[in-house]
Design a protein around this motif. Structure first.
Motif: not given
Lengths: 381, 323
Positions: A348, A373, A355-356, A360, A362-363, A350-352, A366, A370
């Motif tokens: 999961p 969590y 992205v850039y 970054h 914020l990424v 991989l979601i992040f 988060e 994640y």
């Protein structure tokens, strides 16, 4: 009177052109064909094709293997291994013919159905299945084989292809680009803007429109009142309609267009007149909107059987050859089935990823949230 | 009316619009013979003809742009965009033209256009078929933005949207198309009124569209632990019914906004800011947000991890109650 009867005769000589596309227009559409549906080799003065038996057999091999791959993917979707599949059934010749016309350094910009072009570019078929299985949104490096990622938003890639071609001109290189799109996409603003840019900048891009007669449930008559290839003249470049089920015509015309483009001739629009034999995707039900008789009439124009007939009749391939292709087809099918079933689900996180290109904040934040969590569940449940 | 799926409820709502107002039209890709890819317009072309249920060319900017022209001519177009990710070619027409037309004409022309968009994820789809882009539209003055969470609301809110003289972005949670419920004989609420769908005393969950169902499940699970959560279905994202939200949050003292869209710059940011202003002395905890990440909507095999679910919302409930 003479003009009228000539027009009627020419209309007869253009198989597969629906009457509603011709009605009221001053000239019937001309369809470039080098191999008839009956497997007869015909010549066209503008598109000569000198082709050896080896190459003919190799084209046949590509057509058969691409169809087999496609059939496996459809079956894998039915078995729940893929979320969706967009079948190319019926369009093998348009894709293999145009794909094989490309040189190594040329670049293709596909829709989401160009599995046959991908094959010709040397992209591993398993790579195409990742996005349909839902493990990625692309899954290959576009620059490895000069085959761009599939584009789902209709027509967007035609502008990317044009920009890439503009770059070739700036680099004074001799490469060329093919932009693939369909009859539905011809209505999109992006496609018409791509025509404009390509024309104004004389970009070395070939617009290859596979008119497969259907944009999901809408026939081509919902998109245009003239044959699509004639749109090109309004933008200031040539348009050609080719029998999209004739791999030799697709090869010859695309080769001509690419060479013309790489030699400074600018863009060409090729309308490959073909038919989507299957559903739009596995989510679609074509029985709701088109007659079985229409599909059946196109079955008689099958791109593979006409080449097979020709090879057999001319004695260019023997039983051993066809048996070897069948065996290779089985091997490919097995490899695709096993490859897809063993394709792991992504982590999961991989979601992040990606992205850039540069970090970054914020990424990063988060992603850390994640991970913390997800870890809070480990051992807790 | 008997029990209907959300898809069928919208279909019935559209049928009613076509029956009652001859100026209404349906426009979109594959809305005719096919009845739309989700069958929301099933049978309508057959019953109302190709002049009123129009299979357009494949061009979203063209669909919305010509709908604007038809509205100028006195028609009331109901536009379907096939999937969330395909609205962007029409975004220019929506934002620069449709949203501003009434203001620019000093009120002399009206734009009674409803744009229906299946949105949000959870159906295992490929790229561009699962996105939640409500914030773009809610951020644009001149557009009304609504989203039903259940079949009854879908039916009545669709009819109210079509009756509105303003452009309405009507967002349909595609994962809820197959949920079934009874359709009431008359609308219980105004189009832009929020609804308390479960009463509670400890904390307010604020949700809309696909996440209302998830929040109701969260509240049921929390109840087993003796926590009484209130759930408010926003229904309208522009305007937002802040009076209903404020009353709820003042009762409970805690609020969590839940949406599928990325948290950063999402609806939750606006809700948290406004509720903090309105309820500052009643709040026992900061307004928390649970939503998507600042990343492209992921491939379907990991969308479960991306989307807010029971566990992620309960985790936020724990954090809010810990203050």
């Amino acid at each position: 009177m003479t003009v009228k009867s000539t027009a009627r005769a020419r209309k007869k000589a253009a198989p597969g052109v629906p009457d509603n596309l011709q009605a009221g227009k001053d000239a019937p559409a001309e369809l470039i064909q080098l191999l008839t549906p009956e497997g007869e080799r015909v010549e066209h003065p503008d598109y000569p094709l000198a082709i050896e038996a080896d190459e003919l057999r190799s084209l046949y091999r590509d057509l058969v293997l691409v169809r087999r791959f496609d059939a496996e993917a459809t079956a894998l979707q039915r078995q729940g291994e893929l979320g969706l599949w967009a079948s190319l059934l019926g369009q093998e010749a348009a894709q293999v013919g145009s794909g094989r016309a490309m040189r190594e350094k040329d670049y293709a910009f596909p829709t989401y159905r160009e599995h046959g072009v991908a094959w010709c570019r040397g992209v591993d078929p398993l790579n195409l299945l990742g996005m349909f299985r839902g493990v990625n949104h692309g899954g290959w490096d576009p620059n490895e084989k000069n085959f761009h990622l599939y584009t789902i938003v209709i027509g967007s890639q035609t502008l990317h292809a044009t920009g890439y071609a503009m770059g070739i001109t700036k680099d004074s290189a001799e490469d060329a680009v093919i932009a693939y799109f369909g009859d539905g996409a011809s209505s999109q603003g992006d496609v018409n803007e791509a025509f404009t840019f390509a024309s104004v900048y004389n970009a070395p891009v070939v617009f290859f429109c596979q008119n497969n007669q259907w944009a999901i449930s809408e026939p081509t008559t919902n998109q245009t009142k003239i044959p699509l290839y004639r749109r090109a003249s309004g933008f200031g470049f040539p348009g050609v309609r080719v029998d999209g089920n004739d791999v030799l015509a697709c090869l010859a015309v695309t080769r001509w267009a690419l060479d013309r483009a790489r030699n400074g001739g600018g863009p060409v629009l090729i309308e490959a007149f073909t038919y989507r034999m299957g559903a739009h995707t596995t989510s679609d039900d074509p029985t709701r909107y088109r007659a079985a008789e229409e599909t059946e009439s196109w079955r008689a124009k099958d791109p593979i059987s006409r080449l097979k007939t020709y090879l057999e009749r001319e004695g260019l391939a023997d039983e051993d050859f066809f048996a070897a292709i069948d065996a290779e087809s089985e091997t490919l099918g097995l490899r695709v089935r096993e490859g897809v079933r063993s394709m792991p689900d992504p982590d999961p996180t991989l979601i992040f990823d990606h992205v850039y290109a540069e970090p970054h904040a914020l990424v990063t934040e988060e992603r850390a949230e994640y991970v913390a969590y997800a870890e809070s569940f480990e051992g807790g449940e | 009316m008997s029990k209907l799926t959300m898809s069928k409820a919208i279909n019935e709502g559209l049928r009613n619009c076509l029956e009652t107002d001859p100026k209404t039209l349906i426009m979109g890709e594959d809305v005719g013979k096919l009845g739309g890819v989700f069958r929301v317009t099933d049978g309508l072309q057959k019953d109302f003809g190709e002049d009123r249920v129009i299979d357009t060319p494949l061009a979203e900017s063209g669909i919305v742009g010509t709908a604007i022209g038809l509205a100028l001519r006195g028609y009331r177009p109901i536009v379907e965009i096939q999937f969330d990710g395909f609205v962007y070619p029409a975004f220019d027409q929506i934002v620069t033209q449709l949203a501003k037309m009434h203001a620019r004409a000093l009120g002399h022309v009206k734009m009674p256009i409803t744009i229906r968009i299946p949105y949000a994820g959870g159906i295992g789809a490929v790229e561009h078929h699962s996105e939640s882009h409500e914030a773009y539209f809610a951020h644009t003055a001149g557009l009304r933005v609504v989203t039903p969470s259940n079949p009854d609301d879908a039916y009545w809110m669709l009819r109210q949207s079509v009756e509105s003289d303003d452009p309405v972005i009507f967002l349909e949670p595609k994962a809820r198309y197959w949920d079934k419920a009874e359709i009431s004989a008359a609308p219980a609420l105004d189009l832009h009124t929020a609804k308390v769908v479960r009463s509670g005393t400890d904390l307010t969950l604020l949700a809309y569209g696909p996440m209302v169902k998830v929040c109701l499940e969260v509240a049921a699970a929390a109840e087993e632990d003796g926590r009484h959560l209130e759930v408010v279905d926003l229904r309208s994202l522009s305007p937002v019914d802040f009076d209903t939200l404020e009353a709820s949050v003042k009762r409970t003292g805690r609020a969590i906004v839940v949406h599928e869209a990325p948290v950063f710059m999402g609806m939750g940011a606006e809700l948290a800011a406004r509720l903090t202003e309105r309820c500052f002395y009643h709040l026992e905890a900061p307004v928390l947000r649970v939503g998507g990440y600042h990343a492209p909507y992921p491939p379907s095999r990991v969308e479960e991890q991306y989307l807010p679910d029971l566990d992620r919302v309960l985790d936020a409930v724990d954090r809010a109650l810990a203050y």
